[in-house]
Design an enzyme around this catalytic site. Structure first.
Site, PDB file in Angstrom:
ATOM      1  N   ASN A  65      -8.820 -41.014  25.595  1.00 58.30           N
ATOM      2  CA  ASN A  65      -7.911 -39.960  25.127  1.00 58.30           C
ATOM      3  C   ASN A  65      -7.163 -39.412  26.341  1.00 58.30           C
ATOM      4  OD1 ASN A  65      -6.672 -37.750  24.007  1.00 58.30           O
ATOM      5  ND2 ASN A  65      -8.551 -36.577  23.637  1.00 58.30           N
ATOM      6  N   TRP A  66      -5.898 -39.837  26.473  1.00 64.22           N
ATOM      7  CA  TRP A  66      -5.128 -39.464  27.679  1.00 64.22           C
ATOM      8  C   TRP A  66      -4.615 -38.024  27.627  1.00 64.22           C
ATOM      9  CZ3 TRP A  66      -1.420 -44.258  28.652  1.00 64.22           C
ATOM     10  CH2 TRP A  66      -2.198 -45.371  28.998  1.00 64.22           C
ATOM     11  N   LYS A  67      -4.679 -37.383  26.467  1.00 67.48           N
ATOM     12  CA  LYS A  67      -4.130 -36.028  26.301  1.00 67.48           C
ATOM     13  C   LYS A  67      -2.667 -36.006  26.785  1.00 67.48           C
ATOM     14  CE  LYS A  67      -8.777 -34.292  26.367  1.00 67.48           C
ATOM     15  NZ  LYS A  67      -9.720 -33.218  26.625  1.00 67.48           N
TER      16      LYS A  67
ATOM     17  N   HIS B 184      -8.560 -32.795  16.804  1.00 64.13           N
ATOM     18  CA  HIS B 184      -9.166 -32.529  18.125  1.00 64.13           C
ATOM     19  C   HIS B 184      -9.218 -31.021  18.361  1.00 64.13           C
ATOM     20  CE1 HIS B 184      -9.771 -32.380  22.432  1.00 64.13           C
ATOM     21  NE2 HIS B 184     -10.226 -33.612  22.348  1.00 64.13           N
TER      22      HIS B 184
ATOM     23  N   GLU C 223     -17.730 -33.538  19.141  1.00 68.06           N
ATOM     24  CA  GLU C 223     -17.301 -33.021  20.444  1.00 68.06           C
ATOM     25  C   GLU C 223     -17.582 -31.526  20.508  1.00 68.06           C
ATOM     26  OE1 GLU C 223     -14.168 -35.424  22.697  1.00 68.06           O
ATOM     27  OE2 GLU C 223     -13.112 -34.087  21.372  1.00 68.06           O
TER      28      GLU C 223
ATOM     29  N   SER D  88     -17.148 -34.467  28.383  1.00 72.46           N
ATOM     30  CA  SER D  88     -17.613 -34.746  29.747  1.00 72.46           C
ATOM     31  C   SER D  88     -18.408 -36.045  29.851  1.00 72.46           C
ATOM     32  CB  SER D  88     -18.442 -33.576  30.291  1.00 72.46           C
ATOM     33  OG  SER D  88     -17.671 -32.398  30.356  1.00 72.46           O
TER      34      SER D  88
ATOM     35  N   GLY E 212     -12.135 -38.333  27.815  1.00 74.51           N
ATOM     36  CA  GLY E 212     -10.910 -37.668  28.251  1.00 74.51           C
ATOM     37  C   GLY E 212     -10.614 -37.950  29.708  1.00 74.51           C
TER      38      GLY E 212
HETATM   39  P1  PGA Z   1     -13.407 -34.882  28.510  1.00 81.48           P
HETATM   40  O1  PGA Z   1     -12.509 -34.781  27.194  1.00 81.48           O
HETATM   41  O2  PGA Z   1     -14.004 -36.275  28.512  1.00 81.48           O
HETATM   42  O3  PGA Z   1     -12.454 -34.653  29.645  1.00 81.48           O
HETATM   43  O4  PGA Z   1     -14.455 -33.831  28.391  1.00 81.48           O
HETATM   44  C1  PGA Z   1     -12.956 -35.306  25.974  1.00 81.48           C
HETATM   45  C2  PGA Z   1     -12.049 -34.917  24.858  1.00 81.48           C
HETATM   46  O5  PGA Z   1     -11.612 -33.743  24.800  1.00 81.48           O
HETATM   47  O6  PGA Z   1     -11.737 -35.752  23.992  1.00 81.48           O
END
Ligand code: PGA
Length: 251
Positions: A8-10, A92, A162, A212, A233
């Site tokens: 998930n590149w956001k 999300h 999540e 994380s 992420g």
């Molecule tokens: P993160 O993000 O791996 O940086 O905690 C995960 C997500 O929000 O999908």
């Protein structure tokens, strides 16, 4: 079934050239680890470029609107499908928090996305790390989003558990959950889906963990946490780290 690892590149990276390079590197990782199903979810503007280089890795989106028509700013599941998108992340926590998405809106998006033939990755999770928060919040999120779906469509449903407090960029992030927390959430999610549909329906749904995820903890979420995969992420933006996540998941 193959374990599922979703990048998930956001809202990253900053431009098309960087997105293409990251997609290239991720495609190589997917090719080197065929035991894992790798899905890449870039921001909308980079979908076409990423899609052009992804062959073994599968193209995903970070959201989908719930209809075609007069909805300025929306991107519909059918449009996504025409770009080669096969997975869409819906609900999300960052969309719930920063874009004000409600359970009702998310339910519409889930239904429209499944109707268009895509696989939905529905994100659920509690905000506070307190006893009783997980079942209360996750139960409500699942019941609103899934009621009314056909049993057939569950085969194209992934639930990403999540916990918001575990996402690396949450303001007062508490670090990843433990595999035990993930395991309990899995049991609860299975039970909820069983009560909405039946045991068979619940068995069709893949349940993955996000928050994380790192090379050091991914294997324990898959084994002790009994998760079918992970939503990744920040570590998906660094090909070296993402390669380690995928290779640890493949062990
Ligand atoms: P993160 O993000 O791996 O940086 O905690 C995960 C997500 O929000 O999908």
């Amino acid at each position: 079934m193959k374990k599922l690892i979703i990048a998930n590149w956001k809202v990253h990276p900053k431009n098309t050239a960087k997105a293409r390079a990251l997609a290239d590197a991720t495609e190589r990782i997917a090719r080197d680890h065929r035991a894992i199903e790798v899905v890449v979810a870039p921001p909308f503007p980079f979908l076409a470029d990423a899609g052009a280089v992804l062959k073994k890795a599968v193209l995903g989106s970070q959201d989908a609107w719930w209809a075609d028509g007069a909805y300025t700013g929306g991107v519909s599941p059918r449009q996504l499908k025409s770009l080669g998108v096969a997975y869409a992340i819906i609900g999300h926590s960052e969309r719930r928090i920063y874009a004000g998405e409600t359970d009702i809106l998310i339910e519409k998006k889930v239904r429209a996305t499944l109707d268009a033939g895509l696989t939905v990755v529905l994100c659920v999770g509690e905000t506070e790390r307190q006893d009783g928060e997980m079942p209360a919040r996750v139960g409500q999120q699942l019941t609103t989003a899934l009621t009314g779906l056909t049993k057939q469509s569950l085969k194209r449903l992934v639930i990403a558990y999540e916990p918001v407090w575990a996402i690396s960029t949450t303001a007062d992030a508490r670090g990843a959950a433990t595999p035990d927390v993930a395991f309990r959430a899995r049991i609860y999610i299975e039970k909820t889906i069983t009560s909405l549909f039946d045991t068979r329906g619940a068995r069709d749904v893949r349940i993955i963990y996000g928050g994380s995820v790192t090379p050091a903890n991914v294997a324990s979420f898959l084994s002790e946490g009994n998760m079918d995969g992970a939503l990744v992420g920040s570590q998906s933006l660094d090909p070296k780290k993402f390669e380690e996540v995928v290779s640890h998941a493949a062990r």
